[in-house]
Design an enzyme around this catalytic site. Structure first.
Site, short mmCIF file in Angstrom:
data_model
loop_
_atom_site.label_atom_id
_atom_site.label_comp_id
_atom_site.label_asym_id
_atom_site.label_seq_id
_atom_site.Cartn_x
_atom_site.Cartn_y
_atom_site.Cartn_z
N GLY A 118 -3.24 7.17 -0.70
CA GLY A 118 -3.53 7.82 -1.97
C GLY A 118 -4.81 7.28 -2.60
O GLY A 118 -5.49 7.99 -3.34
N GLU A 138 -0.90 6.61 6.21
CA GLU A 138 0.45 7.15 5.94
C GLU A 138 1.29 7.30 7.19
O GLU A 138 2.49 7.04 7.17
CB GLU A 138 0.35 8.50 5.23
CG GLU A 138 -0.11 8.41 3.78
CD GLU A 138 -1.62 8.45 3.62
OE1 GLU A 138 -2.34 8.25 4.62
OE2 GLU A 138 -2.09 8.69 2.50
N1 COA Z 1 3.11 0.03 -2.43
C1 COA Z 1 3.85 -0.96 -2.93
N2 COA Z 1 3.65 -2.26 -2.64
C2 COA Z 1 2.64 -2.56 -1.81
C3 COA Z 1 1.83 -1.56 -1.25
C4 COA Z 1 2.09 -0.21 -1.59
N3 COA Z 1 1.35 0.79 -1.11
N4 COA Z 1 0.92 -2.15 -0.45
C5 COA Z 1 1.14 -3.46 -0.52
N5 COA Z 1 2.18 -3.72 -1.34
C6 COA Z 1 2.70 -5.03 -1.72
C7 COA Z 1 3.25 -5.78 -0.54
O1 COA Z 1 4.60 -5.45 -0.30
C8 COA Z 1 3.07 -7.20 -1.00
O2 COA Z 1 4.11 -7.47 -1.92
P1 COA Z 1 4.74 -8.93 -2.01
O3 COA Z 1 3.62 -9.84 -2.40
O4 COA Z 1 5.82 -8.77 -3.01
O5 COA Z 1 5.25 -9.18 -0.63
C9 COA Z 1 1.78 -7.18 -1.78
O6 COA Z 1 1.60 -5.80 -2.14
C10 COA Z 1 0.57 -7.64 -1.01
O7 COA Z 1 0.51 -6.95 0.22
P2 COA Z 1 0.20 -7.69 1.59
O8 COA Z 1 0.35 -6.69 2.66
O9 COA Z 1 1.00 -8.93 1.67
O10 COA Z 1 -1.32 -8.09 1.38
P3 COA Z 1 -2.53 -7.93 2.38
O11 COA Z 1 -3.72 -8.36 1.63
O12 COA Z 1 -2.21 -8.58 3.68
O13 COA Z 1 -2.67 -6.37 2.70
C11 COA Z 1 -2.84 -4.05 2.26
C12 COA Z 1 -2.98 -5.47 1.70
C13 COA Z 1 -3.05 -3.09 1.12
C14 COA Z 1 -3.90 -3.81 3.34
C15 COA Z 1 -1.46 -3.85 2.90
O14 COA Z 1 -0.48 -4.25 1.98
C16 COA Z 1 -1.14 -2.43 3.28
O15 COA Z 1 -1.51 -1.98 4.35
N6 COA Z 1 -0.41 -1.71 2.41
C17 COA Z 1 0.07 -0.39 2.70
C18 COA Z 1 -1.00 0.60 2.46
C19 COA Z 1 -0.48 1.98 2.72
O16 COA Z 1 0.19 2.27 3.68
N7 COA Z 1 -0.84 2.86 1.82
C20 COA Z 1 -0.50 4.23 1.95
C21 COA Z 1 0.75 4.50 1.23
S1 COA Z 1 1.03 6.22 1.22
#
Ligand code: COA
Length: 695
Positions: free
Chosen positions: A101, A124
């Site tokens: 998003g 996604e």
């Molecule tokens: N929604 C809710 N929570 C999220 C999130 C999301 N889209 N993305 C990350 N978080 C949370 C994680 O669960 C984590 O929470 P915690 O600290 O309570 O465990 C925190 O944010 C940090 O994420 P983390 O993955 O540990 O940090 P990172 O720096 O290694 O990676 C990202 C950051 C954004 C690259 C990775 O979290 C990610 O790939 N997120 C998903 C992105 C995604 O799929 N977006 C599309 C959704 S439709």
């Protein structure tokens, strides 16, 4: 004004800054804040709007925690439309990871600028859904079918430089997102630049989307989301924008209702939860500057490679200078792989092999080590000898770790004067490739030693899971049970080939017999011999066909022949004609009349055996939570990620029916199919494994 989206007017520019740590996920308040901000900017006569994220990143996506709950507006697609249809020029300034998003907000903006280190993508499909806020409708209009197909169906992250080349970004400028965004917005105002809504750009001409759909479905080995996303791109090319948006929403909603979406999101949160243990709260790890590895065979060399690649200095001990040279050769060979794949430069290769790695034959070289990992022959007396020597040499406070895959760490710790410093660090082969690390905590292991294990795993990029001491810990203990289940099905009438095929269709990368051929059949042979020597339970069924295969010199891929014949190459996998006669002879000798198994029954029994043993592992406290088992199987045993892990799978199947099956099979073999007390308890209480994760 919203707390998570702040508003500020600087000259002609309205600045909307997201402040929703940790990753600026697009939860309800953020979506509302964006809409309010755009409206206010329009009312207050701004000429341009700048959107950027405070903290570590631009929006990293929808708030995944809202998935599966009743949706509350404003919905993200509407937020994107509102942004795009604004009469003002909208600029997004990206840093960190603009994902899902987040990237869709940027695509709805009229101009996109990023810092050089920014990464972006539409991941996604990796959580079982697809872009649902215009990603499949806007991206192909911006960069064409082929490139968007790659970005959307892989879910991969694209670096800023590549994104600029692809046409996702307009500009890359070094600096703070706020500053570069403000400068760019001003530049656009000064140049009288037009609004530039992507939805108004022409869509690419349609191609053969049925063929693309089939190809993507096949590549995903059962994973639906990327293939369904192809239909979204198809809608972009075949329908007007507004109808394409509707179609995208329908497809998104379909995926939202799948078990695959539940499984993948479970996996996402489970792998982040494994390291969060109450026993580690507030416990600082010990130092990790100098690392020792004992033994430079496949395992030791793999561990050393992985540690070197993560920037650690390694001293590796071997028995002789010749063995030390051979170990160095193995490590250099592994690093060559990283060099070839462009992961390290020739200079780094040189640095790692010549400076960061020290070889020695005398344990005295370990006297300053902070942590030593023993990876010698898997035999208790050999391990005890190593730990006695380490106890004499290592400095106080050094962590002494064993890489054993099933031996009793308590017994190993007991030969030292410092059992609190002893821990198991079970890497998986090849250790520089496999992501799983079991951190095996013995009775006397100190909390900061456990924390040090997790810190090392984190540094090495591993997914670390805490395990207790038992034969095989979490993973190998469960493996041993479901493998036995498969062996019994062979005795009763299935073939190894049918079993492999059924489980590959279930989603495993390789069936258990193909895996056995890859790992080497001599491993299982040694385990069976050991268990027979220790005295097997008389109620346990035994079999000989697999031993006969080994006696004939067939150890799998490394000898060119195992369950399969590899004479035409490792991928050829033609059934070895010697196998079925050996199995038939075994059945005849045991008086078994073979029966027909359906593929469905094979999967059901195999999975039930896995779940039942996993429930025992959790019930006995070997794994602290069901999610620890799930992550272990996902990262160490090729379990299909879109099924979430065995215990998530069990929850989705329904525990009562699974227990019924196990109980009915126990009538014929009560020893093997003894139901796990925890499974019985959960069924009696009407609870699930996931309830235990939340406790
Ligand atoms: N929604 C809710 N929570 C999220 C999130 C999301 N889209 N993305 C990350 N978080 C949370 C994680 O669960 C984590 O929470 P915690 O600290 O309570 O465990 C925190 O944010 C940090 O994420 P983390 O993955 O540990 O940090 P990172 O720096 O290694 O990676 C990202 C950051 C954004 C690259 C990775 O979290 C990610 O790939 N997120 C998903 C992105 C995604 O799929 N977006 C599309 C959704 S439709």
């Amino acid at each position: 004004m919203s707390e998570v989206i702040s508003y500020e007017k600087i000259g002609d520019i309205a600045v909307l800054a997201a402040n929703n740590p940790p990753v600026n996920a697009l939860g309800l308040a953020v979506r509302q804040g964006l809409v309010d901000g755009i409206e206010r900017a329009e009312k207050e006569g701004a000429r341009a709007v700048l959107i950027y994220g405070e903290g570590r990143t631009f929006f990293a996506g929808a708030d995944i925690r809202e998935f599966g709950k009743p949706p509350v507006g404003p919905f993200l697609p509407d937020v994107c439309s509102r942004i795009e249809s604004s009469p003002l020029i909208v600029v997004s300034a990206l840093h960190g990871t603009a994902l899902g998003g987040g990237l869709e907000i940027a695509l709805a903006s009229h101009y996109r600028i990023a810092v050089p280190k920014a990464r972006m993508g539409l991941p996604e499909v990796l959580i079982g859904v697809m872009p649902g806020a215009g990603g499949t409708q806007r991206l192909p209009r911006l960069i064409g079918i082929d490139k968007s197909l790659d970005v959307i169906t892989s879910g991969r992250q694209v670096g800023a430089k590549e994104a600029l080349k692809l046409g996702i970004l307009d500009k890359i400028v070094d600096g703070e997102p706020r500053e570069i965004g403000l400068a760019y917005a001003q530049e656009l105002i000064d140049a009288n630049a037009p609004r530039r809504p992507v939805s108004e750009m022409p869509a690419p001409a349609p191609v053969d989307f049925d063929a693309l759909y089939d190809a993507v479905l096949k590549k995903g080995r059962g994973l639906l989301a990327p293939a369904v996303a192809v239909r979204g791109i198809q809608a972009c090319c075949e329908l007007p924008f507004d109808e394409g948006m509707k179609r995208e929403r329908e497809l998104f909603a379909q995926l939202m209702n799948t078990d695959q979406r539940q499984g993948l999101i479970h996996a996402f949160f489970a792998e982040r939860a494994v390291g969060k243990l109450p026993e580690l709260e507030g416990v600082a790890p010990r130092a990790l500057n100098a690392i020792g590895v004992i033994g430079g065979g496949t395992m030791g060399a793999g561990i050393a490679t992985s540690a070197l690649l993560s920037g650690l200095k390694i001293t590796l001990i071997e028995m002789s200078p010749k063995a030390a040279e051979a170990a160095k050769g193995r490590i250099a060979g592994n690093l060559q792989g990283a060099l070839k794949r462009g992961k390290i430069s020739p200079e780094t290769f040189e640095e790692l092999t010549e400076k960061a790695l020290t070889l020695a034959t005398d344990y005295a070289a370990l006297k300053d080590a902070d942590l030593v990992i023993e990876a010698v022959f898997e035999e208790m007396s050999v391990k005890k000898d190593v730990f006695t020597k380490l106890d004499a040499i290592c400095k106080p406070g050094a962590v002494l770790a064993s890489n054993t895959s099933y031996l009793d760490i308590n017994e190993i710790a007991a030969v030292t004067s410092r059992p609190a410093d002893v821990i198991g660090l079970h890497f998986f082969s090849p250790a520089h490739v496999m992501k799983l690390l079991e951190i095996v905590v013995a009775d006397k292991t100190a909390a900061d030693v456990v924390a040090t294990g997790f810190a090392l795993g984190g540094k090495m990029g591993k997914v670390s899971v805490r395990a207790g001491v038992c034969d095989g810990f979490i993973g190998n203990r469960i493996l041993s049970t479901y493998r036995t289940c498969a062996d019994y099905m062979i005795l009763d009438g299935a073939s190894p080939y049918q079993i492999d095929k059924a489980l590959e269709e279930f989603g495993f990368a390789m069936g258990p017999y193909a895996v056995a051929d890859l790992a080497g059949l001599d491993i299982g042979w040694a385990v069976r011999k050991r268990k027979r020597a220790e005295g097997m339970n008389p109620q346990a069924r035994d079999f000989t066909y697999a031993d006969k295969l080994c006696e004939d010199g067939h150890f799998g891929q490394k000898t060119g022949m195992g369950y399969y014949d590899y004479s035409a190459g490792p991928k050829s996998r033609v059934p070895n004609p010697e196998v079925m006669p050996l199995i038939e002879a075994d059945r005849a000798a045991q008086g078994i009349t073979p029966r027909v198994f359906t593929d469905e029954e094979i999967v059901r029994r195999y999975m039930a055996a896995m779940v039942n043993e996993a429930a025992k592992v959790v019930g006995e406290g070997i794994a602290k939570r069901p999610l620890d088992v799930d992550v272990t199987l996902l990262y160490g045993y090729g379990f299909p990620r879109y099924r979430g892990g065995p215990l998530k799978w069990a929850d989705m199947q329904g525990l009562p029916a699974l227990l019924d099956d196990i109980t009915s099979w126990a009538e014929a073999d009560g020893y093997f199919w003894a139901p796990a007390p925890l499974l019985e308890q959960l069924v009696a209480e009407g609870r699930s494994f996931d309830d235990l994760n939340r406790d």
